[in-house]
Design a protein around this motif. Structure first.
Motif, mmCIF file in Angstrom:
data_model
loop_
_atom_site.group_PDB
_atom_site.id
_atom_site.type_symbol
_atom_site.label_atom_id
_atom_site.label_comp_id
_atom_site.label_asym_id
_atom_site.label_seq_id
_atom_site.Cartn_x
_atom_site.Cartn_y
_atom_site.Cartn_z
ATOM 1 N N TYR A 102 15.364 17.664 -29.018
ATOM 2 C CA TYR A 102 15.568 18.952 -28.463
ATOM 3 C C TYR A 102 14.154 19.213 -27.782
ATOM 4 C CZ TYR A 102 19.727 19.062 -30.939
ATOM 5 O OH TYR A 102 20.956 18.810 -31.454
ATOM 6 N N ASP A 103 13.169 18.525 -27.758
ATOM 7 C CA ASP A 103 12.013 18.943 -27.001
ATOM 8 C C ASP A 103 12.241 18.622 -25.353
ATOM 9 O OD1 ASP A 103 9.045 18.019 -25.656
ATOM 10 O OD2 ASP A 103 8.479 19.018 -27.415
ATOM 11 N N GLN A 104 11.704 19.616 -24.708
ATOM 12 C CA GLN A 104 11.948 19.515 -23.084
ATOM 13 C C GLN A 104 11.507 18.366 -22.558
ATOM 14 O OE1 GLN A 104 13.725 21.756 -21.508
ATOM 15 N NE2 GLN A 104 14.231 22.626 -23.581
ATOM 16 N N SER A 105 10.601 17.447 -23.168
ATOM 17 C CA SER A 105 9.933 16.324 -22.490
ATOM 18 C C SER A 105 11.021 15.078 -22.746
ATOM 19 C CB SER A 105 8.797 16.192 -23.155
ATOM 20 O OG SER A 105 8.648 15.902 -24.395
ATOM 21 N N VAL A 106 12.012 15.131 -23.714
ATOM 22 C CA VAL A 106 12.819 14.345 -23.888
ATOM 23 C C VAL A 106 14.232 14.199 -22.974
ATOM 24 C CG1 VAL A 106 14.503 13.079 -25.796
ATOM 25 C CG2 VAL A 106 11.950 14.278 -26.309
ATOM 26 N N PRO A 107 14.201 12.849 -22.402
ATOM 27 C CA PRO A 107 15.578 12.904 -21.682
ATOM 28 C C PRO A 107 16.778 13.213 -22.249
ATOM 29 C CG PRO A 107 14.219 10.940 -21.466
ATOM 30 C CD PRO A 107 13.670 11.847 -22.479
ATOM 31 N N HIS A 108 17.572 13.900 -21.508
ATOM 32 C CA HIS A 108 19.078 14.571 -22.093
ATOM 33 C C HIS A 108 19.778 13.517 -22.403
ATOM 34 C CE1 HIS A 108 20.479 13.772 -18.059
ATOM 35 N NE2 HIS A 108 21.765 13.829 -18.504
ATOM 36 N N THR A 109 19.732 12.151 -21.999
ATOM 37 C CA THR A 109 20.443 11.074 -22.251
ATOM 38 C C THR A 109 20.349 10.486 -23.487
ATOM 39 O OG1 THR A 109 18.873 9.580 -21.159
ATOM 40 C CG2 THR A 109 20.730 10.332 -19.719
ATOM 41 N N VAL A 110 19.118 10.921 -24.208
ATOM 42 C CA VAL A 110 18.982 10.155 -25.597
ATOM 43 C C VAL A 110 20.128 10.883 -26.625
ATOM 44 C CG1 VAL A 110 17.629 12.498 -26.421
ATOM 45 C CG2 VAL A 110 17.008 10.184 -27.433
ATOM 46 N N PHE A 111 20.685 11.686 -26.388
ATOM 47 C CA PHE A 111 21.918 12.151 -27.392
ATOM 48 C C PHE A 111 22.982 11.156 -27.370
ATOM 49 C CE2 PHE A 111 19.826 16.093 -26.246
ATOM 50 C CZ PHE A 111 19.463 16.500 -27.438
ATOM 51 N N PHE A 112 23.132 10.667 -26.090
ATOM 52 C CA PHE A 112 24.205 9.734 -25.838
ATOM 53 C C PHE A 112 23.765 8.355 -26.346
ATOM 54 C CE2 PHE A 112 25.867 6.263 -23.169
ATOM 55 C CZ PHE A 112 27.194 6.212 -23.369
ATOM 56 N N LYS A 113 22.661 8.010 -26.269
ATOM 57 C CA LYS A 113 22.030 6.730 -26.609
ATOM 58 C C LYS A 113 22.082 6.555 -28.102
ATOM 59 C CE LYS A 113 19.488 5.856 -22.399
ATOM 60 N NZ LYS A 113 18.288 5.563 -21.741
ATOM 61 N N HIS A 114 21.648 7.704 -28.544
ATOM 62 C CA HIS A 114 21.565 7.816 -30.129
ATOM 63 C C HIS A 114 23.107 7.647 -30.633
ATOM 64 C CE1 HIS A 114 20.336 9.543 -34.183
ATOM 65 N NE2 HIS A 114 21.648 9.977 -34.209
ATOM 66 N N LEU A 115 24.115 8.302 -30.042
ATOM 67 C CA LEU A 115 25.246 7.839 -30.573
ATOM 68 C C LEU A 115 25.631 6.211 -30.069
ATOM 69 C CD1 LEU A 115 27.601 10.980 -29.540
ATOM 70 C CD2 LEU A 115 26.570 10.560 -31.888
ATOM 71 N N VAL A 116 25.415 5.716 -29.294
ATOM 72 C CA VAL A 116 25.585 4.453 -28.928
ATOM 73 C C VAL A 116 24.878 3.633 -30.069
ATOM 74 C CG1 VAL A 116 24.777 2.294 -27.572
ATOM 75 C CG2 VAL A 116 25.602 4.567 -26.639
ATOM 76 N N ALA A 117 23.687 3.812 -30.708
ATOM 77 C CA ALA A 117 23.308 3.057 -31.672
ATOM 78 C C ALA A 117 23.751 3.367 -32.862
ATOM 79 C CB ALA A 117 21.798 3.635 -31.669
ATOM 80 N N GLU A 118 24.353 4.540 -33.395
ATOM 81 C CA GLU A 118 25.021 4.872 -34.505
ATOM 82 C C GLU A 118 26.235 4.350 -34.551
ATOM 83 O OE1 GLU A 118 23.674 6.806 -37.415
ATOM 84 O OE2 GLU A 118 21.709 6.480 -35.998
ATOM 85 N N THR A 119 26.992 4.065 -33.624
ATOM 86 C CA THR A 119 28.208 3.571 -33.434
ATOM 87 C C THR A 119 28.216 2.235 -33.521
ATOM 88 O OG1 THR A 119 29.142 5.109 -31.810
ATOM 89 C CG2 THR A 119 30.197 3.229 -32.223
ATOM 90 N N LEU A 120 27.165 1.418 -33.143
ATOM 91 C CA LEU A 120 27.024 0.116 -33.459
ATOM 92 C C LEU A 120 26.530 -0.085 -34.741
ATOM 93 C CD1 LEU A 120 24.908 -1.022 -30.228
ATOM 94 C CD2 LEU A 120 27.253 -1.391 -30.593
ATOM 95 N N LYS A 121 25.773 0.402 -35.251
ATOM 96 C CA LYS A 121 25.374 0.365 -36.719
ATOM 97 C C LYS A 121 26.631 0.271 -37.804
ATOM 98 C CE LYS A 121 20.640 2.228 -36.085
ATOM 99 N NZ LYS A 121 19.611 3.283 -36.514
ATOM 100 N N LYS A 122 27.344 1.275 -37.483
ATOM 101 C CA LYS A 122 28.562 1.478 -38.732
ATOM 102 C C LYS A 122 29.676 0.584 -38.256
ATOM 103 C CE LYS A 122 31.109 5.310 -36.155
ATOM 104 N NZ LYS A 122 31.536 6.585 -36.302
ATOM 105 N N ASN A 123 29.889 -0.166 -37.136
ATOM 106 C CA ASN A 123 30.792 -0.944 -36.989
ATOM 107 C C ASN A 123 30.787 -2.384 -37.169
ATOM 108 O OD1 ASN A 123 33.333 0.539 -35.436
ATOM 109 N ND2 ASN A 123 31.534 1.480 -34.711
ATOM 110 N N VAL A 124 29.313 -2.724 -37.779
ATOM 111 C CA VAL A 124 29.198 -4.066 -38.000
ATOM 112 C C VAL A 124 30.077 -4.560 -39.144
ATOM 113 C CG1 VAL A 124 27.352 -5.642 -38.856
ATOM 114 C CG2 VAL A 124 26.680 -3.977 -37.395
ATOM 115 N N ILE A 125 30.774 -5.737 -38.737
ATOM 116 C CA ILE A 125 31.801 -6.284 -39.887
ATOM 117 C C ILE A 125 31.424 -7.751 -39.785
ATOM 118 C CG2 ILE A 125 34.151 -6.649 -40.739
ATOM 119 C CD1 ILE A 125 34.885 -4.056 -39.196
ATOM 120 N N HIS A 126 30.824 -8.505 -40.553
ATOM 121 C CA HIS A 126 30.672 -10.023 -40.447
ATOM 122 C C HIS A 126 31.918 -10.723 -40.557
ATOM 123 C CE1 HIS A 126 26.275 -9.630 -40.659
ATOM 124 N NE2 HIS A 126 26.451 -8.533 -41.416
ATOM 125 N N ASN A 127 32.057 -11.545 -39.474
ATOM 126 C CA ASN A 127 33.527 -12.325 -39.533
ATOM 127 C C ASN A 127 33.089 -13.498 -40.244
ATOM 128 O OD1 ASN A 127 35.695 -13.559 -38.846
ATOM 129 N ND2 ASN A 127 35.595 -12.811 -36.553
#
Length: 299
Positions: A102-127
């Motif tokens: 939430y610091d003004q120096s951080v790009p606003h897109t970081v929230f979206f990228k954080h959700l991308v990272a979290e989504t990838l982490k929780k969807n790992v299913i070893h085939n």
């Protein structure tokens, strides 16, 4: 001649000429195969759900006159990133993210990228269906891995040190994993939005200059990429032009497709032509990857 024999001869010849030096270029198709990770569309749909958005992805596609192609979804992701940014500042959203975002120096897109990272982490299913393939892949004696993936699959498999995005250093010539599009460990490093790709294109010459030597001196194997991918096409065009080669005999791409029973040497070439640019590489068509990994590990 039997198809696999033709491929094996071409691979062994390339490895012999390049003193058994092997470089892997790894794309999203590989981890979708082995970890069941979501494709572009599924990823965006899950992010919309996670921030409570009631409008479906099709709404955003229609609103921006986009279709289902990956390049179009990249454009749509811009709108979704703005929506996530707005939601992140709500009382509900603020509980989901680190306060440092939430610091003004951080790009606003970081929230979206954080959700991308979290989504990838929780969807790992070893085939488990591909356990033998993964084991064969692990046995490859590779000098360098270059990937556009964000996940941890390659680090976990090969146990090599990692350089990420713009932090690729002058010492990154061998025995490393280069994550040129960022890593889920560092969400801000992820290249996923149009503005990211624009900035990446500005850095492309620097990164390409560091990789060019491998197209000359090493055997290169592309995994998890499609030859319809414009980024891969341009990389191969650049490599052909920079090395002044019409055919790159040491470059192979593994293509998920029906495997021929027989083939001539010439039939295993794939010619790319676009905007008066051309490149020719070896293509390996098969739905079973383990035998391919084994012939590349015979060094």
């Amino acid at each position: 001649m039997q198809y696999r024999k033709v491929i094996a001869d071409k691979v062994s010849g390339s490895l012999r000429r390049t003193s058994n030096r092997l470089v892997l270029f790894v794309g999203a198709g590989l981890t979708r195969r082995y970890l069941n990770l979501p494709n572009w569309r599924s990823l965006l749909e899950e992010i919309l759900k996670s921030c409570g958005e009631v409008m479906p992805l099709d709404y955003f596609l229609q609103k921006t006159d986009k279709t289902y192609l990956d390049d179009d979804l990249v454009e749509v992701a811009d709108d979704i990133a703005d929506l996530v940014h707005k939601w992140a500042w709500s009382s509900e959203g603020r509980e989901r993210f680190p306060e440092t975002y939430y610091d003004q120096s951080v790009p606003h897109t970081v929230f979206f990228k954080h959700l991308v990272a979290e989504t990838l982490k929780k969807n790992v299913i070893h085939n488990s269906l591909y356990a033998d393939e993964i084991n064969a892949l692990k046995k490859l004696n590779t000098n360098l891995i270059v990937t556009t993936n964000y996940d941890y699959f390659l680090e976990d498999l090969f146990r090599l040190p990692v350089d990420v995005g713009r932090n690729i250093s002058s010492g990154s010539s061998s025995n490393k994993i280069l994550k040129v599009h960022g890593s889920q460990e560092h969400p801000q490093s992820i290249i996923i939005l149009p503005s990211d790709y624009h900035q990446f294109s500005l850095n492309h010459k620097y990164i390409f200059s560091k990789l060019l030597v491998h197209f000359i001196e090493d055997t290169c194997l592309f995994l998890g990429y499609s030859l319809s991918d414009a980024h891969i096409q341009n990389l191969l065009f650049d490599a052909c032009e920079a090395t002044q080669q019409k055919k790159m005999e040491n470059v192979f791409l593994l293509d998920y497709n029906d495997e021929p029973q027989t083939a001539t040497n010439q039939e295993t070439w794939f010619d790319l032509n676009k905007d008066q640019r051309s490149a020719s590489i070896n293509i390996i068509r098969t739905t079973e990857f383990d035998w391919v990994y084994r012939i590349f590990s015979r060094n």
